[in-house]
Design a protein around this motif. Structure first.
Motif, PDB file in Angstrom:
ATOM      1  N   MET A 266       1.044  -1.173  -0.511  1.00  0.00           N
ATOM      2  CA  MET A 266      -0.196  -0.101  -0.130  1.00  0.00           C
ATOM      3  C   MET A 266       0.316   0.765   0.316  1.00  0.00           C
ATOM      4  N   LEU A 267       2.378   1.515   0.744  1.00  0.00           N
ATOM      5  CA  LEU A 267       3.164   2.421   0.522  1.00  0.00           C
ATOM      6  C   LEU A 267       3.601   2.546  -0.607  1.00  0.00           C
ATOM      7  N   ASN A 268       3.932   1.103  -1.443  1.00  0.00           N
ATOM      8  CA  ASN A 268       4.524   1.511  -2.651  1.00  0.00           C
ATOM      9  C   ASN A 268       6.022   2.142  -2.173  1.00  0.00           C
ATOM     10  N   ILE A 269       6.824   1.432  -1.617  1.00  0.00           N
ATOM     11  CA  ILE A 269       7.985   2.892  -1.497  1.00  0.00           C
ATOM     12  C   ILE A 269       8.815   2.167  -2.328  1.00  0.00           C
ATOM     13  N   CYS A 270       9.510   3.115  -3.037  1.00  0.00           N
ATOM     14  CA  CYS A 270      10.513   2.653  -4.116  1.00  0.00           C
ATOM     15  C   CYS A 270      12.060   1.878  -3.863  1.00  0.00           C
ATOM     16  N   ASN A 271      12.390   0.991  -4.475  1.00  0.00           N
ATOM     17  CA  ASN A 271      13.308   0.187  -4.816  1.00  0.00           C
ATOM     18  C   ASN A 271      12.985  -0.996  -3.582  1.00  0.00           C
ATOM     19  N   THR A 272      11.964  -1.422  -2.995  1.00  0.00           N
ATOM     20  CA  THR A 272      11.618  -2.588  -2.870  1.00  0.00           C
ATOM     21  C   THR A 272      11.152  -3.255  -3.363  1.00  0.00           C
ATOM     22  N   SER A 273      10.782  -4.607  -2.912  1.00  0.00           N
ATOM     23  CA  SER A 273      10.823  -5.777  -4.222  1.00  0.00           C
ATOM     24  C   SER A 273       9.120  -5.515  -5.345  1.00  0.00           C
ATOM     25  N   VAL A 274       7.945  -4.782  -3.475  1.00  0.00           N
ATOM     26  CA  VAL A 274       6.874  -4.569  -3.991  1.00  0.00           C
ATOM     27  C   VAL A 274       6.062  -2.947  -4.628  1.00  0.00           C
ATOM     28  N   ALA A 275       7.493  -2.140  -4.881  1.00  0.00           N
ATOM     29  CA  ALA A 275       7.338  -1.016  -5.433  1.00  0.00           C
ATOM     30  C   ALA A 275       6.844  -1.259  -6.687  1.00  0.00           C
ATOM     31  N   SER A 276       5.847  -0.170  -7.241  1.00  0.00           N
ATOM     32  CA  SER A 276       5.230  -0.301  -8.319  1.00  0.00           C
ATOM     33  C   SER A 276       5.288   1.263  -9.111  1.00  0.00           C
ATOM     34  N   GLY A 277       4.574   1.681  -9.976  1.00  0.00           N
ATOM     35  CA  GLY A 277       5.059   2.801 -10.623  1.00  0.00           C
ATOM     36  C   GLY A 277       4.412   3.976  -9.772  1.00  0.00           C
ATOM     37  N   GLY A 278       5.136   5.141  -9.268  1.00  0.00           N
ATOM     38  CA  GLY A 278       4.063   6.231  -9.164  1.00  0.00           C
ATOM     39  C   GLY A 278       5.377   6.068  -7.435  1.00  0.00           C
ATOM     40  N   CYS A 279       5.973   5.387  -7.693  1.00  0.00           N
ATOM     41  CA  CYS A 279       6.218   5.247  -6.185  1.00  0.00           C
ATOM     42  C   CYS A 279       6.762   5.862  -5.209  1.00  0.00           C
TER      43      CYS A 279
END
Length: 704
Positions: A266-279
């Motif tokens: 939900m938090l979508n933090i960049c450079n994590t394995s779960v990140a997506s666009g607009g992180c």
């Protein structure tokens, strides 16, 4: 310590707020008859704004038969105070003098010997953050500090001794914490709302204060010796509780939060394995913070971002909740003597919220019981210009509202000691995973700086040029060194000083040295050193036993050294880290007593004594007097803000007062500071509005 940035994602919900219609604060009687009927506590049964019917030269409010402690330079005392319809003091004097300014429309309050002091001014806290945690429907309490003044089991206010959401039942082990989070998850499942559930939110977790439980590395292991969320494995631990429902846990300091995989997505933090666009990218130490986030641990600015986003989900679903909770928080502050509260790192949305609830308070009736000072902050960008822009925009928004000010700008130089993000000159006493991981952190590990000396100096220039002083968060001795050198260079080499009448603030400064204080005392204008005295009580033992060691903790938060050098000393709670209670903060400053929790035993009272003063092994006595403590919340706090018309009771000053059941400066209390816990706040006067405390007759909940 950070608890700010809650509201960036919820601008619409905050700006659209309307003023509450409060049933607890009513307007005064126009003929004055009701207000003359004093109750046994010595306070009037009514409250409200000064009468708008008062004739020129006639008081709107008169309080009399009081022990008035003016806190002026002459240490004068009086019997009463007369207040004009504009919320300013007309007269401080005898009963006859103040009653002589009354007529039939004047509200009159017989205090029957109660003590009147200038209203307590909050040097630093985060009242909106405190407000949002005071929501048992959406935040699970996993703390062992009674920040919310909950009733204790066995008292009349606690209906169920097992109800930790409404009674103070401290967590003692990691297993207690896990059980409460599991119960919150089960509640969602039982409600059938897991299709679109709100996150499970838990507040004020602190691994360093937990006792012996499962997964400890030592037979007598405590706190960080044991399995906790602060071991680099928060994500799998929380995933084991639930994978389909987001779980989010904040720390007591606010510098660290913990998440399961669902929440990390939900938090979508960049450079994590779960990140997506607009992180979302970290703004401080980005490589380290991204690596920790992958493990479920969010440090510093990521914690602020995440708390704002999670709280925003709640407030967007319940649009009127924020106003209700803020009103509740302000009431608690007033019930403990505050007449001015601080929002310690306010976004433009926070400022808009306060402006909305305070803009119509004078001269009309107002349900909000105090005024507020904003410290502007923006956690969305590493560029300080965004913080400057927040301050400038906030001042434009607030305009000339006398109950609200944008007082200064905020910068952080490091984090918190128990969170292992304070920046030190030498390694921590004990270091645990993940901070032993050489792939993430430089070894030996000494914490994380947020800003260099040069960056602090550049921010001081920018703040001063924009017309603001700066409040500088500093914890570790290395961070303090950077801050002191930057302040000295700014003032002495480059002649950059805050605007006339304002002052930069050295915030927290627990490890500041006498040599550094000697440097700061040479500055003109001077700086404020604001000490978090309550951390001696709550964190003295964990920091002595595990985090920093006795050498660095025995004289930590050196309030007396600040006072002895003639520097302006203020004390603060940093709420919601510790309770917003000036008399308690003063008591800790006077006694330097440390908490000895039953669940967190003191392994060696010779090494880590109950009283942090006059220890032969670590010479020094940082205890202050009760008078020093009162000044810290009155005259010195007013000086911190550059408010020349507050902090003392004198003609033409703002009529902010606190009414106490007895005098904290009485010789009997000075001789036995423990008597401070028996003093009740009977009422406050905020800009001339008399506000009784309906809980004054109840036994006080002295923080545990």
């Amino acid at each position: 310590m950070k608890v700010e940035g809650f509201y960036r994602s919820i601008a619409a919900a905050l700006v659209a707020l309307v003023i509450l219609a409060s049933a607890t604060i009513t307007s005064c009687s126009t003929d004055g008859s009701a207000s003359r009927r004093a109750v046994k506590t010595g306070v009037s049964p009514t409250a409200g704004s000064p009468s708008t019917m008062a004739s020129p030269g006639v008081a709107a409010l008169v309080i009399y038969n009081a022990n008035v402690v003016t806190m002026d330079d002459n240490n004068a005392s009086a019997q009463g105070v007369a207040i004009g319809p504009a919320g300013r003091i007309m007269k401080v004097g005898t009963n006859a003098q103040v009653l002589g300014l009354a007529d039939k429309n004047t509200q009159q309050v017989d205090l029957r010997g109660a003590t009147v002091l200038p209203g307590f001014i909050d040097p630093h806290s985060h009242m909106a953050g405190y407000a949002m945690y005071n929501d048992p429907e959406h935040w699970t309490d996993v703390s062992n500090i009674n920040v919310l003044f909950k009733p204790l089991p066995g008292t009349s206010g606690c209906l169920d001794a097992k109800d930790y959401q409404h009674c103070f039942v401290p967590v003692q082990t990691q297993q207690d914490v896990t059980a409460r989070i599991k119960a919150a998850v089960a509640k969602i499942r039982q409600s059938g709302s897991q299709i679109d559930p709100l996150p499970v939110l838990a507040f004020n977790y602190d691994a360093s204060r937990l006792g012996h439980g499962a997964g400890c590395s030592k037979p007598d292991g405590l706190g960080l010796d044991c399995e906790t969320f602060e071991n680099g494995l928060a994500r799998p631990q929380l995933d084991a509780i639930a994978q389909d429902i987001p779980i989010y846990v904040t720390s007591e300091s606010g510098h660290i939060s913990y998440v399961n995989t669902k929440a990390l997505q939900m938090l979508n933090i960049c450079n994590t394995s779960v990140a997506s666009g607009g992180c979302h990218a970290p703004t401080t130490n980005p490589t380290v913070e991204s690596q920790l986030a992958e493990k479920g641990q969010l440090d510093e600015d990521l914690s602020l971002y995440a708390t704002g986003k999670m709280q925003g989900l709640v407030l967007n679903r319940y649009p009127t909740l924020a106003e209700t909770l803020l009103q509740k928080a302000a009431t608690i502050y007033a019930q403990h003597g505050y007449t001015l509260a601080q929002e310690g790192a306010a976004t433009i949305d926070d400022i808009g919220l306060y402006n909305k609830v305070l803009q119509n308070c004078l001269p009309n009736k107002c349900p909000f019981p105090l005024s507020a000072a904003m410290v502007a902050y923006d956690d969305s960008s590493p560029d300080f210009s965004s913080i400057v822009a927040t301050g400038v925009a906030g001042r434009t928004l607030v305009g000339s509202n006398p109950l609200l000010t944008v007082a200064m700008l905020k910068s952080f130089t490091d984090g918190s000691p128990q969170g292992y993000t304070a920046f030190l000159n030498s390694p921590y006493m004990q270091v645990f995973t993940p901070f032993t991981n050489g792939g993430i952190f430089q070894q030996p590990y000494v914490g994380l700086p947020d800003l260099s000396e040069q960056q602090i100096q550049q921010r001081l220039y920018a703040a001063h040029a924009a017309g603001f002083p700066m409040l500088i968060h500093q914890i570790g001795d290395a961070a303090i060194g950077n801050a002191v050198r930057a302040v000295m260079a700014s003032a002495t080499k480059d002649h950059s000083v805050p605007p006339p009448g304002t002052h930069d603030v050295m915030l927290h400064a627990p490890m500041i040295t006498t040599a550094q204080l000697d440097q700061l005392k040479t500055l003109n204008p001077g700086v404020v050193v604001s000490i978090m005295s309550t951390n001696v009580y709550y964190y003295g033992l964990p920091e002595c036993q595990q985090v920093l060691g006795p050498q660095r903790t025995m004289n930590i938060y050196p309030a007396r050294a600040v006072r002895d050098r003639g520097l302006h000393l203020t004390l603060h709670s940093d709420t919601p880290v510790t309770p917003p209670y000036p008399l308690f903060e003063i008591w800790v400053g006077v006694t330097r007593q440390t908490q000895q929790p039953s669940w967190y035993p003191n392994r060696n009272t010779q090494t880590c004594p109950v009283i942090f003063a006059n220890n032969p092994a670590y010479p020094g006595d940082e205890r202050i007097s009760i008078l020093d403590g009162i000044k810290a919340f009155t005259t010195n706090a007013a000086w911190q803000y550059g408010m020349t018309d507050r902090g003392s009771l004198a003609t033409s000053n703002v009529a902010d007062m606190v009414i106490l059941s007895s005098n904290p400066l009485d010789p009997s209390v000075v001789a036995n500071p423990n008597l401070l816990q028996n003093i009740r706040t009977l009422a406050t006067v905020s800009y001339g509005r008399y506000i009784p405390n309906p809980t004054a007759n109840q036994p006080p909940v002295w923080p545990n």
